[in-house]
Motif scaffolding. Sequence first.
Motif, PDB file in Angstrom:
ATOM      1  N   PRO A  39      63.666 -20.422 -81.579  1.00 59.15           N
ATOM      2  CA  PRO A  39      62.708 -20.258 -83.206  1.00 59.15           C
ATOM      3  C   PRO A  39      61.146 -21.227 -83.013  1.00 59.15           C
ATOM      4  CG  PRO A  39      65.264 -21.604 -83.140  1.00 59.15           C
ATOM      5  CD  PRO A  39      64.948 -20.574 -81.978  1.00 59.15           C
ATOM      6  N   LEU A  40      60.200 -20.780 -83.481  1.00 59.46           N
ATOM      7  CA  LEU A  40      59.420 -21.752 -82.853  1.00 59.46           C
ATOM      8  C   LEU A  40      58.759 -22.522 -84.924  1.00 59.46           C
ATOM      9  CD1 LEU A  40      57.638 -19.987 -80.255  1.00 59.46           C
ATOM     10  CD2 LEU A  40      58.664 -21.951 -80.320  1.00 59.46           C
ATOM     11  N   THR A  41      59.098 -21.964 -85.368  1.00 63.98           N
ATOM     12  CA  THR A  41      59.162 -22.248 -86.809  1.00 63.98           C
ATOM     13  C   THR A  41      60.974 -23.188 -88.283  1.00 63.98           C
ATOM     14  OG1 THR A  41      59.158 -20.574 -88.140  1.00 63.98           O
ATOM     15  CG2 THR A  41      57.277 -21.396 -86.898  1.00 63.98           C
ATOM     16  N   PRO A  42      59.874 -23.644 -88.594  1.00 67.96           N
ATOM     17  CA  PRO A  42      61.395 -24.166 -89.372  1.00 67.96           C
ATOM     18  C   PRO A  42      61.612 -22.859 -90.125  1.00 67.96           C
ATOM     19  CG  PRO A  42      60.063 -25.061 -90.036  1.00 67.96           C
ATOM     20  CD  PRO A  42      58.937 -24.467 -89.418  1.00 67.96           C
ATOM     21  N   THR A  43      61.087 -21.409 -90.274  1.00 69.01           N
ATOM     22  CA  THR A  43      62.169 -20.456 -90.678  1.00 69.01           C
ATOM     23  C   THR A  43      62.855 -19.277 -89.192  1.00 69.01           C
ATOM     24  OG1 THR A  43      59.781 -19.113 -90.536  1.00 69.01           O
ATOM     25  CG2 THR A  43      60.320 -20.252 -93.057  1.00 69.01           C
ATOM     26  N   GLY A  44      62.557 -20.011 -88.615  1.00 66.96           N
ATOM     27  CA  GLY A  44      63.256 -19.123 -87.025  1.00 66.96           C
ATOM     28  C   GLY A  44      62.392 -17.913 -87.026  1.00 66.96           C
ATOM     29  N   THR A  45      60.587 -18.674 -86.242  1.00 70.42           N
ATOM     30  CA  THR A  45      60.021 -17.163 -85.866  1.00 70.42           C
ATOM     31  C   THR A  45      59.721 -17.655 -84.698  1.00 70.42           C
ATOM     32  OG1 THR A  45      58.330 -17.517 -88.236  1.00 70.42           O
ATOM     33  CG2 THR A  45      57.679 -16.161 -86.316  1.00 70.42           C
ATOM     34  N   ASN A  46      60.388 -16.608 -83.772  1.00 73.32           N
ATOM     35  CA  ASN A  46      59.604 -15.978 -82.721  1.00 73.32           C
ATOM     36  C   ASN A  46      59.388 -15.199 -82.374  1.00 73.32           C
ATOM     37  OD1 ASN A  46      62.553 -14.076 -81.574  1.00 73.32           O
ATOM     38  ND2 ASN A  46      63.313 -15.313 -84.101  1.00 73.32           N
ATOM     39  N   LEU A  47      58.798 -15.251 -81.029  1.00 77.64           N
ATOM     40  CA  LEU A  47      57.773 -14.732 -80.118  1.00 77.64           C
ATOM     41  C   LEU A  47      58.768 -12.827 -79.974  1.00 77.64           C
ATOM     42  CD1 LEU A  47      55.911 -16.760 -78.317  1.00 77.64           C
ATOM     43  CD2 LEU A  47      54.819 -15.139 -80.136  1.00 77.64           C
ATOM     44  N   LEU A  48      59.207 -13.108 -79.101  1.00 79.88           N
ATOM     45  CA  LEU A  48      59.998 -11.764 -78.699  1.00 79.88           C
ATOM     46  C   LEU A  48      60.317 -11.168 -79.958  1.00 79.88           C
ATOM     47  CD1 LEU A  48      60.354 -10.008 -76.232  1.00 79.88           C
ATOM     48  CD2 LEU A  48      63.157 -11.240 -76.089  1.00 79.88           C
ATOM     49  N   GLY A  49      61.328 -12.064 -81.155  1.00 83.54           N
ATOM     50  CA  GLY A  49      61.395 -11.068 -82.579  1.00 83.54           C
ATOM     51  C   GLY A  49      60.531 -10.607 -83.093  1.00 83.54           C
ATOM     52  N   LEU A  50      59.294 -11.504 -82.241  1.00 83.43           N
ATOM     53  CA  LEU A  50      58.180 -10.081 -83.549  1.00 83.43           C
ATOM     54  C   LEU A  50      57.635  -8.918 -83.130  1.00 83.43           C
ATOM     55  CD1 LEU A  50      54.877 -13.101 -84.269  1.00 83.43           C
ATOM     56  CD2 LEU A  50      56.540 -11.975 -85.661  1.00 83.43           C
ATOM     57  N   VAL A  51      58.268  -9.325 -81.544  1.00 88.59           N
ATOM     58  CA  VAL A  51      57.210  -7.397 -81.287  1.00 88.59           C
ATOM     59  C   VAL A  51      59.561  -6.826 -81.868  1.00 88.59           C
ATOM     60  CG1 VAL A  51      57.884  -6.072 -78.802  1.00 88.59           C
ATOM     61  CG2 VAL A  51      56.838  -8.602 -79.265  1.00 88.59           C
ATOM     62  N   LYS A  52      60.384  -7.249 -81.894  1.00 86.12           N
ATOM     63  CA  LYS A  52      61.750  -5.710 -82.131  1.00 86.12           C
ATOM     64  C   LYS A  52      61.791  -6.313 -83.646  1.00 86.12           C
ATOM     65  CE  LYS A  52      66.047  -6.380 -82.575  1.00 86.12           C
ATOM     66  NZ  LYS A  52      67.668  -7.411 -82.645  1.00 86.12           N
ATOM     67  N   HIS A  53      60.805  -6.629 -84.703  1.00 87.04           N
ATOM     68  CA  HIS A  53      60.047  -6.855 -85.751  1.00 87.04           C
ATOM     69  C   HIS A  53      59.327  -5.513 -85.775  1.00 87.04           C
ATOM     70  CE1 HIS A  53      59.043  -6.897 -89.609  1.00 87.04           C
ATOM     71  NE2 HIS A  53      57.477  -7.575 -89.875  1.00 87.04           N
ATOM     72  N   LEU A  54      58.543  -5.543 -84.806  1.00 92.86           N
ATOM     73  CA  LEU A  54      57.329  -4.377 -85.665  1.00 92.86           C
ATOM     74  C   LEU A  54      57.618  -2.995 -85.262  1.00 92.86           C
ATOM     75  CD1 LEU A  54      54.254  -6.866 -84.266  1.00 92.86           C
ATOM     76  CD2 LEU A  54      54.418  -5.868 -86.989  1.00 92.86           C
ATOM     77  N   ALA A  55      58.384  -3.344 -83.204  1.00 92.93           N
ATOM     78  CA  ALA A  55      58.721  -1.779 -83.462  1.00 92.93           C
ATOM     79  C   ALA A  55      60.139  -1.465 -84.332  1.00 92.93           C
ATOM     80  CB  ALA A  55      60.460  -2.206 -82.102  1.00 92.93           C
ATOM     81  N   CYS A  56      60.652  -2.449 -85.114  1.00 93.26           N
ATOM     82  CA  CYS A  56      61.202  -1.373 -86.735  1.00 93.26           C
ATOM     83  C   CYS A  56      59.485  -1.276 -87.771  1.00 93.26           C
ATOM     84  CB  CYS A  56      62.064  -1.884 -87.549  1.00 93.26           C
ATOM     85  SG  CYS A  56      63.634  -3.121 -86.018  1.00 93.26           S
ATOM     86  N   VAL A  57      59.188  -1.571 -87.371  1.00 92.81           N
ATOM     87  CA  VAL A  57      58.146  -1.586 -88.957  1.00 92.81           C
ATOM     88  C   VAL A  57      57.439  -0.213 -88.170  1.00 92.81           C
ATOM     89  CG1 VAL A  57      55.635  -2.383 -89.890  1.00 92.81           C
ATOM     90  CG2 VAL A  57      57.805  -4.006 -89.816  1.00 92.81           C
ATOM     91  N   GLU A  58      57.296  -0.094 -87.118  1.00 92.58           N
ATOM     92  CA  GLU A  58      55.829   0.721 -86.273  1.00 92.58           C
ATOM     93  C   GLU A  58      56.827   2.579 -86.758  1.00 92.58           C
ATOM     94  OE1 GLU A  58      53.611   1.291 -84.520  1.00 92.58           O
ATOM     95  OE2 GLU A  58      53.122  -0.770 -83.806  1.00 92.58           O
ATOM     96  N   ALA A  59      58.536   2.534 -86.290  1.00 88.58           N
ATOM     97  CA  ALA A  59      59.641   3.635 -86.670  1.00 88.58           C
ATOM     98  C   ALA A  59      59.461   4.189 -87.734  1.00 88.58           C
ATOM     99  CB  ALA A  59      60.404   2.780 -85.710  1.00 88.58           C
ATOM    100  N   GLY A  60      59.969   2.653 -88.590  1.00 90.52           N
ATOM    101  CA  GLY A  60      60.038   3.392 -89.899  1.00 90.52           C
ATOM    102  C   GLY A  60      58.631   4.246 -90.856  1.00 90.52           C
ATOM    103  N   TYR A  61      57.263   3.082 -90.786  1.00 84.78           N
ATOM    104  CA  TYR A  61      56.638   3.501 -91.477  1.00 84.78           C
ATOM    105  C   TYR A  61      55.648   4.707 -91.180  1.00 84.78           C
ATOM    106  CZ  TYR A  61      56.976  -0.624 -94.393  1.00 84.78           C
ATOM    107  OH  TYR A  61      56.883  -1.471 -95.415  1.00 84.78           O
ATOM    108  N   LEU A  62      55.893   4.637 -89.416  1.00 85.48           N
ATOM    109  CA  LEU A  62      54.691   6.091 -89.023  1.00 85.48           C
ATOM    110  C   LEU A  62      55.448   6.706 -87.926  1.00 85.48           C
ATOM    111  CD1 LEU A  62      51.900   3.928 -87.363  1.00 85.48           C
ATOM    112  CD2 LEU A  62      51.877   5.480 -89.257  1.00 85.48           C
ATOM    113  N   GLY A  63      56.994   6.587 -88.730  1.00 84.42           N
ATOM    114  CA  GLY A  63      57.761   8.010 -88.142  1.00 84.42           C
ATOM    115  C   GLY A  63      58.636   8.284 -89.474  1.00 84.42           C
ATOM    116  N   ASN A  64      59.844   7.702 -89.381  1.00 87.98           N
ATOM    117  CA  ASN A  64      60.641   8.082 -90.283  1.00 87.98           C
ATOM    118  C   ASN A  64      59.992   8.423 -91.913  1.00 87.98           C
ATOM    119  OD1 ASN A  64      61.884   7.139 -88.678  1.00 87.98           O
ATOM    120  ND2 ASN A  64      63.935   6.396 -89.719  1.00 87.98           N
TER     121      ASN A  64
END
Length: 197
Positions: A39-64
């Motif tokens: 985690p690089l911010t007080p809210t826990g934001t982390n670089l690899l987590g951003l990629v994982k999050h965007l995988a979910c975002v794209e699979a959802g909005y541009l898929g499901n």
Amino acid sequence: MAGVDDDAAKAVLLRYLTTAREALLWKLEGLPEYDARRPLTPTGTNLLGLVKHLACVEAGYLGNCLGRPFPEPMLWDDPDAGDDDDLWVRADESREDVLGLYERVVAHAEATVAALPLDAVGEVAWWPEERRHPTLHTLLVHVLAEVARHAGHADVLREGLDGVAGLRRDNDNLTRDGEDDRAAYRAQVERAAAPFR
């Protein structure tokens, strides 16, 4: 988009989306595993987590949401997943796992864009009723905004880690060259802000 054919409009949107994706992924290059995950911010934001999050975002909005579900299990399929489990990477998930997932999601998203017209209507069940049935065009713009936003987060986080900043490896698009020039600029900005302390 009046006056612009689907293929031309898709090409523009995908070009900007690809640039944002590449900027995000570049921020992981050369980082030790701990720095990519911690985690690089007080809210826990982390670089690899951003990629994982965007995988979910794209699979959802541009898929499901467009009736083209991503063919692999995703976090939303796991009844034990927590609300923010898409924003961090478990110790048993490798960097290669997350990057590989994102690569497959991107290919699936781009296949969806290629297969459908921009005016194809989807359904986003968690959006308010008046916006619940957006077009592919709207969903592409939404995803582009989301990826660009998180690429910006990644840029700031990486700069804080080791000073790497900018848009691309081959063109950082920064106007200041070298640490001395950047330090002088930073000092100039600080002097302008100091009276407001």
